[in-house]
Design a protein around this motif. Structure first.
Motif, short mmCIF file in Angstrom:
data_model
loop_
_atom_site.label_atom_id
_atom_site.label_comp_id
_atom_site.label_asym_id
_atom_site.label_seq_id
_atom_site.Cartn_x
_atom_site.Cartn_y
_atom_site.Cartn_z
N ALA A 1 0.84 -1.20 0.00
CA ALA A 1 0.00 0.00 0.00
C ALA A 1 0.88 1.25 0.00
N ASP A 2 0.28 2.38 -0.34
CA ASP A 2 1.02 3.63 -0.42
C ASP A 2 1.04 4.40 0.90
N ASP A 3 0.06 4.17 1.75
CA ASP A 3 -0.03 4.97 2.98
C ASP A 3 -1.00 4.27 3.93
N TYR A 4 -1.15 4.85 5.11
CA TYR A 4 -2.09 4.34 6.10
C TYR A 4 -2.69 5.52 6.86
N VAL A 5 -3.88 5.32 7.41
CA VAL A 5 -4.56 6.32 8.24
C VAL A 5 -5.24 5.59 9.38
N GLU A 6 -5.06 6.06 10.61
CA GLU A 6 -5.74 5.46 11.74
C GLU A 6 -7.21 5.87 11.72
N ILE A 7 -8.06 4.98 12.23
CA ILE A 7 -9.49 5.22 12.13
C ILE A 7 -9.92 6.49 12.86
N HIS A 8 -9.21 6.85 13.94
CA HIS A 8 -9.60 8.05 14.67
C HIS A 8 -9.19 9.32 13.93
N HIS A 9 -8.47 9.17 12.80
CA HIS A 9 -8.13 10.32 11.95
C HIS A 9 -8.85 10.24 10.61
N LEU A 10 -9.92 9.44 10.57
CA LEU A 10 -10.69 9.31 9.34
C LEU A 10 -11.22 10.66 8.86
N GLY A 11 -11.62 11.51 9.80
CA GLY A 11 -12.23 12.77 9.42
C GLY A 11 -11.28 13.83 8.93
N ASP A 12 -10.00 13.78 9.35
CA ASP A 12 -9.08 14.84 8.93
C ASP A 12 -7.95 14.32 8.06
N HIS A 13 -7.24 13.29 8.51
CA HIS A 13 -6.07 12.83 7.75
C HIS A 13 -6.44 12.16 6.43
N LEU A 14 -7.52 11.37 6.41
CA LEU A 14 -7.82 10.61 5.20
C LEU A 14 -8.07 11.52 4.00
N PRO A 15 -8.95 12.53 4.07
CA PRO A 15 -9.13 13.39 2.90
C PRO A 15 -7.83 14.07 2.48
N ASN A 16 -7.05 14.54 3.45
CA ASN A 16 -5.82 15.25 3.12
C ASN A 16 -4.78 14.33 2.48
N ARG A 17 -4.65 13.10 3.02
CA ARG A 17 -3.69 12.16 2.45
C ARG A 17 -4.09 11.78 1.02
N LEU A 18 -5.38 11.55 0.81
CA LEU A 18 -5.84 11.19 -0.53
C LEU A 18 -5.57 12.32 -1.52
N ARG A 19 -5.84 13.55 -1.11
CA ARG A 19 -5.60 14.68 -2.01
C ARG A 19 -4.11 14.79 -2.34
N ALA A 20 -3.26 14.57 -1.34
CA ALA A 20 -1.82 14.65 -1.58
C ALA A 20 -1.36 13.57 -2.55
#
Length: 245
Positions: free
Chosen positions: A111-130
């Motif tokens: 995989a290219d990256d990971y996001v913890e579930i408690h950061h679903l609301g902030d990190h996930l959209p930002n990581r995907l955009r990056a």
């Protein structure tokens, strides 16, 4: 931008509404992810099992794949995502160790990256955009506060919603992410077991703490471990046959 969040050179920038495929078997979390990513301008489709994910990837049209760490067969989905030219992010439960989120998993299995579930609301959209080479997002049109509140402690509550086999798989999947080198460097399942035996004993104790009424905790953890190690071996063989690292 860190190296891990830079878009890969062999993937074009997403145009229009980027399409994200979410591989997740949990209805509540999947619905929350759809709402969050939708508010950030993503078009989201949900597949509740590995076969549905593979079929959707084969159909094409996706820019990114987000996989639940405990989706059965989930570790194997990074390979078809790569073949389809799709960014792949693992959604980590971080339930095995309370401090897991303070350090990066040792191995992401393609995989290219990971996001913890408690950061679903902030990190996930930002990581995907990056990863997709997109610019800063517009402010979401809807208020996401209630969604974020509903996700608070979902990682813990989710444990109690699992069947005994599902709970064992979730705990072991999280364990493997943070012990990846010791597991994948082993030449056999028995060698891998010996390498993480203390962690597996902790996994058994965690299972018994969460589900004291269930029987056969040791056998369930052992079965989950062997199944996941076998799936990792299969994914590794697939990558090697395809010339992937």
């Amino acid at each position: 931008m860190s190296e891990a969040s830079q878009p890969r050179a062999d993937r074009p920038r997403a145009e229009g509404a980027p399409r994200v495929l979410l591989g997740h078997g949990g209805r509540i979390i999947a619905a929350a992810a759809q709402r969050i990513l939708g508010a950030h301008g993503f078009e989201v489709g949900v597949a509740s099992n590995a076969r549905a994910v593979e079929e959707a990837l084969a159909a094409g049209g996706w820019n990114a794949l987000v996989i639940d760490v405990a989706l059965p067969g989930g570790f194997e989905l990074a390979a078809p995502a790569r073949r389809a030219g799709v960014e792949c992010v693992i959604l980590v439960a971080s339930v095995f160790r309370r401090t897991s989120y303070k350090r990066r998993p040792r191995r992401l299995y393609g995989a290219d990256d990971y996001v913890e579930i408690h950061h679903l609301g902030d990190h996930l959209p930002n990581r995907l955009r990056a990863h997709l080479g997109l610019g800063p997002p517009d402010h979401p049109a809807e208020t996401l506060r209630e969604v974020l509140v509903s996700l608070r402690d979902r990682g813990d509550a989710r444990l109690l919603e699992q069947s005994p086999r599902g709970l064992a798989a979730l705990i072991v999947a999280d364990l493997l992410l943070y012990n990846g080198d010791r597991v994948t460097d082993a030449s056999s399942v028995d060698e891998a077991w010996a390498a993480v035996s203390e962690d597996l004993e902790d996994a058994r104790k965690l299972f018994e703490l969460l589900r004291p009424e269930a029987t056969g905790a040791g056998e369930l953890i052992a079965d989950a471990f062997r199944e996941l190690v076998a799936s990792l071996d299969g994914a590794r063989d697939s990558r090697e046959q395809g010339g992937m690292t």
